[in-house]
Design a protein around this motif. Structure first.
Motif, PDB file in Angstrom:
ATOM      1  N   ILE A  78    -108.559   5.512 -25.080  1.00 32.08           N
ATOM      2  CA  ILE A  78    -108.459   6.971 -25.175  1.00 32.08           C
ATOM      3  C   ILE A  78    -108.940   7.452 -26.536  1.00 32.08           C
ATOM      4  O   ILE A  78    -109.633   8.477 -26.657  1.00 32.08           O
ATOM      5  N   ARG A  79    -108.589   6.715 -27.598  1.00 33.20           N
ATOM      6  CA  ARG A  79    -109.057   7.091 -28.936  1.00 33.20           C
ATOM      7  C   ARG A  79    -110.572   6.991 -29.028  1.00 33.20           C
ATOM      8  O   ARG A  79    -111.223   7.831 -29.674  1.00 33.20           O
ATOM      9  N   CYS A  80    -111.148   5.986 -28.408  1.00 27.76           N
ATOM     10  CA  CYS A  80    -112.608   5.849 -28.435  1.00 27.76           C
ATOM     11  C   CYS A  80    -113.279   6.976 -27.659  1.00 27.76           C
ATOM     12  O   CYS A  80    -114.343   7.489 -28.055  1.00 27.76           O
ATOM     13  N   ILE A  81    -112.662   7.371 -26.539  1.00 22.48           N
ATOM     14  CA  ILE A  81    -113.248   8.448 -25.727  1.00 22.48           C
ATOM     15  C   ILE A  81    -113.162   9.783 -26.455  1.00 22.48           C
ATOM     16  O   ILE A  81    -114.113  10.574 -26.468  1.00 22.48           O
ATOM     17  N   THR A  82    -112.006  10.057 -27.057  1.00 24.02           N
ATOM     18  CA  THR A  82    -111.808  11.364 -27.711  1.00 24.02           C
ATOM     19  C   THR A  82    -112.333  11.386 -29.145  1.00 24.02           C
ATOM     20  O   THR A  82    -112.165  12.392 -29.833  1.00 24.02           O
ATOM     21  N   LYS A  83    -112.931  10.287 -29.593  1.00 23.01           N
ATOM     22  CA  LYS A  83    -113.454  10.277 -30.970  1.00 23.01           C
ATOM     23  C   LYS A  83    -114.633  11.231 -31.117  1.00 23.01           C
ATOM     24  O   LYS A  83    -114.756  11.930 -32.132  1.00 23.01           O
ATOM     25  N   PRO A 124    -113.333  16.100 -27.762  1.00 21.26           N
ATOM     26  CA  PRO A 124    -111.890  16.199 -27.501  1.00 21.26           C
ATOM     27  C   PRO A 124    -111.546  16.208 -26.007  1.00 21.26           C
ATOM     28  O   PRO A 124    -110.454  15.810 -25.628  1.00 21.26           O
ATOM     29  N   SER A 125    -112.457  16.668 -25.141  1.00 20.24           N
ATOM     30  CA  SER A 125    -112.164  16.734 -23.704  1.00 20.24           C
ATOM     31  C   SER A 125    -112.916  15.619 -22.992  1.00 20.24           C
ATOM     32  O   SER A 125    -114.143  15.571 -23.019  1.00 20.24           O
ATOM     33  N   PRO A 126    -112.214  14.677 -22.352  1.00 18.76           N
ATOM     34  CA  PRO A 126    -112.883  13.562 -21.674  1.00 18.76           C
ATOM     35  C   PRO A 126    -113.566  14.008 -20.392  1.00 18.76           C
ATOM     36  O   PRO A 126    -113.144  14.960 -19.727  1.00 18.76           O
ATOM     37  N   SER A 127    -114.612  13.300 -20.036  1.00 18.10           N
ATOM     38  CA  SER A 127    -115.322  13.592 -18.809  1.00 18.10           C
ATOM     39  C   SER A 127    -114.661  12.874 -17.637  1.00 18.10           C
ATOM     40  O   SER A 127    -113.750  12.072 -17.806  1.00 18.10           O
ATOM     41  N   LEU A 150    -112.146   8.123 -15.068  1.00 18.27           N
ATOM     42  CA  LEU A 150    -112.242   7.094 -14.036  1.00 18.27           C
ATOM     43  C   LEU A 150    -112.128   5.700 -14.647  1.00 18.27           C
ATOM     44  O   LEU A 150    -111.503   4.812 -14.058  1.00 18.27           O
ATOM     45  N   SER A 151    -112.733   5.504 -15.811  1.00 18.75           N
ATOM     46  CA  SER A 151    -112.646   4.192 -16.458  1.00 18.75           C
ATOM     47  C   SER A 151    -111.209   3.880 -16.878  1.00 18.75           C
ATOM     48  O   SER A 151    -110.741   2.739 -16.725  1.00 18.75           O
ATOM     49  N   ILE A 152    -110.504   4.897 -17.369  1.00 16.16           N
ATOM     50  CA  ILE A 152    -109.097   4.700 -17.715  1.00 16.16           C
ATOM     51  C   ILE A 152    -108.297   4.399 -16.455  1.00 16.16           C
ATOM     52  O   ILE A 152    -107.398   3.532 -16.444  1.00 16.16           O
ATOM     53  N   TYR A 153    -108.642   5.114 -15.371  1.00 17.17           N
ATOM     54  CA  TYR A 153    -107.955   4.897 -14.097  1.00 17.17           C
ATOM     55  C   TYR A 153    -108.131   3.451 -13.615  1.00 17.17           C
ATOM     56  O   TYR A 153    -107.187   2.811 -13.143  1.00 17.17           O
ATOM     57  N   LYS A 166    -105.708  -2.020 -12.640  1.00 15.36           N
ATOM     58  CA  LYS A 166    -105.689  -3.485 -12.736  1.00 15.36           C
ATOM     59  C   LYS A 166    -104.302  -4.008 -13.057  1.00 15.36           C
ATOM     60  O   LYS A 166    -103.804  -4.934 -12.426  1.00 15.36           O
ATOM     61  N   ILE A 167    -103.675  -3.402 -14.039  1.00 13.17           N
ATOM     62  CA  ILE A 167    -102.383  -3.916 -14.486  1.00 13.17           C
ATOM     63  C   ILE A 167    -101.246  -3.450 -13.590  1.00 13.17           C
ATOM     64  O   ILE A 167    -100.292  -4.187 -13.345  1.00 13.17           O
ATOM     65  N   LEU A 168    -101.330  -2.218 -13.049  1.00 14.38           N
ATOM     66  CA  LEU A 168    -100.243  -1.712 -12.214  1.00 14.38           C
ATOM     67  C   LEU A 168    -100.131  -2.466 -10.900  1.00 14.38           C
ATOM     68  O   LEU A 168     -99.056  -2.517 -10.301  1.00 14.38           O
TER      69      LEU A 168
END
Length: 552
Positions: A463-468, A471-474, A479-482, A487-489
């Motif tokens: 998230i820090r890399c995306i918002t670096k 400020p608003s993620p695409s 989807l990549s975070i999802y 995977k872990i859930l």
């Protein structure tokens, strides 16, 4: 019950009359005192009185006696101003303390096993000095011989108050016979003996007898006495030579006389140390405390016994990470340094000695615990808030060394979840976000792929890399975070992944209703309450479609 209470109140008549005659309390106040005492006496005469009943009665009588003493001082001051004589002591001066002692006696006999109550009783006797201290100490030792604090308290009172070293020593030795496995008793016994030797040394210095010993060398004393008695036998033609001879003899005498205080202290330490090790051979904390006491004392030949104790520690605890960590920090805090070195050089030298100890420890005990202790030490040097002696120009060197330690952990196969998170967090602390991201991906793809803590850290880094940059993620970023969370859930049970579910609700608020229902159904109350504490008004609860059931 009423007859007993009435009898006890009648025994207070002389005291109350004396308070009124002296003008310390009025008749109305005395009536209130009688009323309160009757109430407390009835409480104590119940079939099963409570401990709080005794303590409340004691507190009342203590405050009443304090008020009596204040008023007595005021009355005495007024009498002195008028030129009258001082007030003599009477029955009211002793009745209050005697009553409190009696209440304490009844309380400890009722609650014999309450050690805190016994110590309150002892402290009261010590403060008021009513002459009952020895009797109470004998009672508490009889009822609680297995409590080391009782023996220590009794010995301290004999040593400090009565100045009776023999009695204090006898009490400590008796306590050690009853409680041979008490570390506290061994440590306090050693401190008492060394304190006594220091007092003797200070006394000799004050008397101007700091040269010499406590014992007399009979051979030298007899020789000197014979020379003084038969000085006429010596020729007087060479007075100067004779004087020089006598001076040389005196010098030889002083050289032969070692400082018995330091020598005795060393002997006492050896004796107590050997006995303590025999009683507690596997106690590292006891050895550590004895060594620290030795370091603080100025004893002759203390370096030899220090080396002996360190050798024993290394022999018996070389496989204990705590020993190596203590030894390294001992080297780091060592006040002895080479002369001519400035403060910065001293810090560097001490840190290098500590690092050498840790490196030796890794060869002997290559464990995750040892690496963790090593990393914490280096972090303490790097962080200026944890170490006052930190210098910013050396932070980079220690940082690179710490990174090497983390890499060595992975190479030796001692990596754990905690160490992996420390490694990643240290990269973040240094501001190296890309390297922290790669490292988190590596750990989450390896043997620690089931670690929820690592996945939470990895997602937060993503998230820090995306918002670096923006400020608003695409949608692609979300989807990549999802996909990462999916995977872990799928692998980790809900009961172990509460923090991940919270993160899902924060990033994807439209999933909150279905998650709440799922957690409530499976009775995961902690996670359910945590989610309910979120500010639900900021979420769009009705517009979006929840995640598929397979994601849960």
């Amino acid at each position: 019950m009423a007859d007993v209470v009435q009898y006890r109140l009648e025994r207070m008549v002389d005291e109350l009359d004396d308070l009124e005659i002296r003008g310390l309390f009025s008749r109305r106040e005395i009536a209130e005192i009688v009323k309160q005492r009757r109430k407390y006496e009835y409480r104590l005469k119940r079939p099963s009185p409570l401990k709080q009943d005794y303590l409340a009665y004691i507190d009342y009588e203590t405050q009443l006696d304090s008020l009596r003493r204040l008023r007595k001082k005021s009355v005495a001051r007024d009498l002195k101003a008028k030129g009258n004589k001082k007030m003599k002591q009477s029955v009211s001066d002793f009745a209050g303390v005697s009553r409190i002692v009696e209440i304490y006696r009844l309380a400890v006999m009722r609650f014999k096993g309450d050690i805190d109550l016994w110590f309150r009783y002892l402290e009261f006797c010590r403060r008021r000095r009513n002459g009952r201290m020895k009797k109470v100490l004998a009672q508490v030792i009889r009822f609680h011989p297995k409590v080391p604090g009782v023996w220590i308290y009794a010995a301290a009172w004999e040593f400090d108050h009565n100045l009776n070293v023999a009695a204090a020593r006898a009490l400590m030795q008796s306590g050690l016979r009853v409680c041979p496995t008490s570390e506290e008793l061994w440590v306090e016994y050693l401190r008492m003996e060394l304190t006594y030797l220091n007092k003797l040394k200070a006394r000799k210095v004050a008397l101007g007898e700091d040269e010499g010993t406590l014992v007399r060398d009979d051979r030298l004393a007899d020789e000197k006495q014979w020379r003084d008695e038969n000085k006429d036998l010596f020729m007087s033609l060479k007075d100067d030579e004779i004087n020089n001879e006598r001076l040389n003899v005196d010098n030889e005498e002083s050289k032969m006389k070692l400082d018995l205080f330091q020598k005795q202290g060393l002997s006492v330490l050896r004796t107590i140390y050997n006995a303590a090790v025999k009683a507690l051979p596997s106690s590292f904390s006891l050895r550590k405390q004895l060594y620290e006491i030795l370091e603080a004392m100025d004893l002759s030949q203390s370096d030899d016994i220090c080396k002996e104790m360190l050798n024993d520690l290394k022999r018996d605890f070389s496989t204990d990470p705590e020993y190596w960590d203590w030894l390294a920090r001992l080297r780091f805090d060592d006040p002895k340094s080479a002369p001519g070195m400035n403060e910065e050089e001293i810090v560097l030298s001490q840190a290098q000695k500590a690092i050498e100890v840790y490196e030796e420890a890794l060869k002997v005990v290559p464990s995750a615990t040892m690496f963790n202790l090593y990393a914490k030490f280096l972090m303490g040097i790097i962080d200026p808030q944890k170490e006052e002696n930190q210098h910013s120009d050396h932070t980079v060197d220690y940082s690179s060394h710490l990174l090497m330690v983390y890499e060595k952990v992975e190479t030796m196969g001692c990596i754990t979840e905690d160490l992996a998170c420390q490694h990643i967090s240290f990269y973040l602390q240094l501001g190296r976000l890309d390297e922290a991201r790669k490292l988190a991906e590596k750990y989450c793809s390896g043997n620690l792929s089931d670690s929820v803590q690592l996945w939470v850290l990895r997602v937060s880094i993503e998230i820090r890399c995306i918002t670096k940059d923006s400020p608003s993620p695409s949608k692609a970023d979300l989807l990549s975070i999802y996909e990462l969370l999916t995977k872990i859930l799928k692998k980790v049970p809900v009961s172990k992944a509460e923090s991940l579910w919270l993160m899902v609700c924060i990033i994807y608020p439209h999933t909150l209703p279905s998650i709440l229902l799922k957690l409530n159904y499976y009775k995961y109350e902690t996670a359910f309450v945590s989610l309910c504490d979120l500010n639900l008004r900021n979420f769009d609860l009705g517009g979006s479609k929840p995640w598929p059931q397979s994601c849960y």
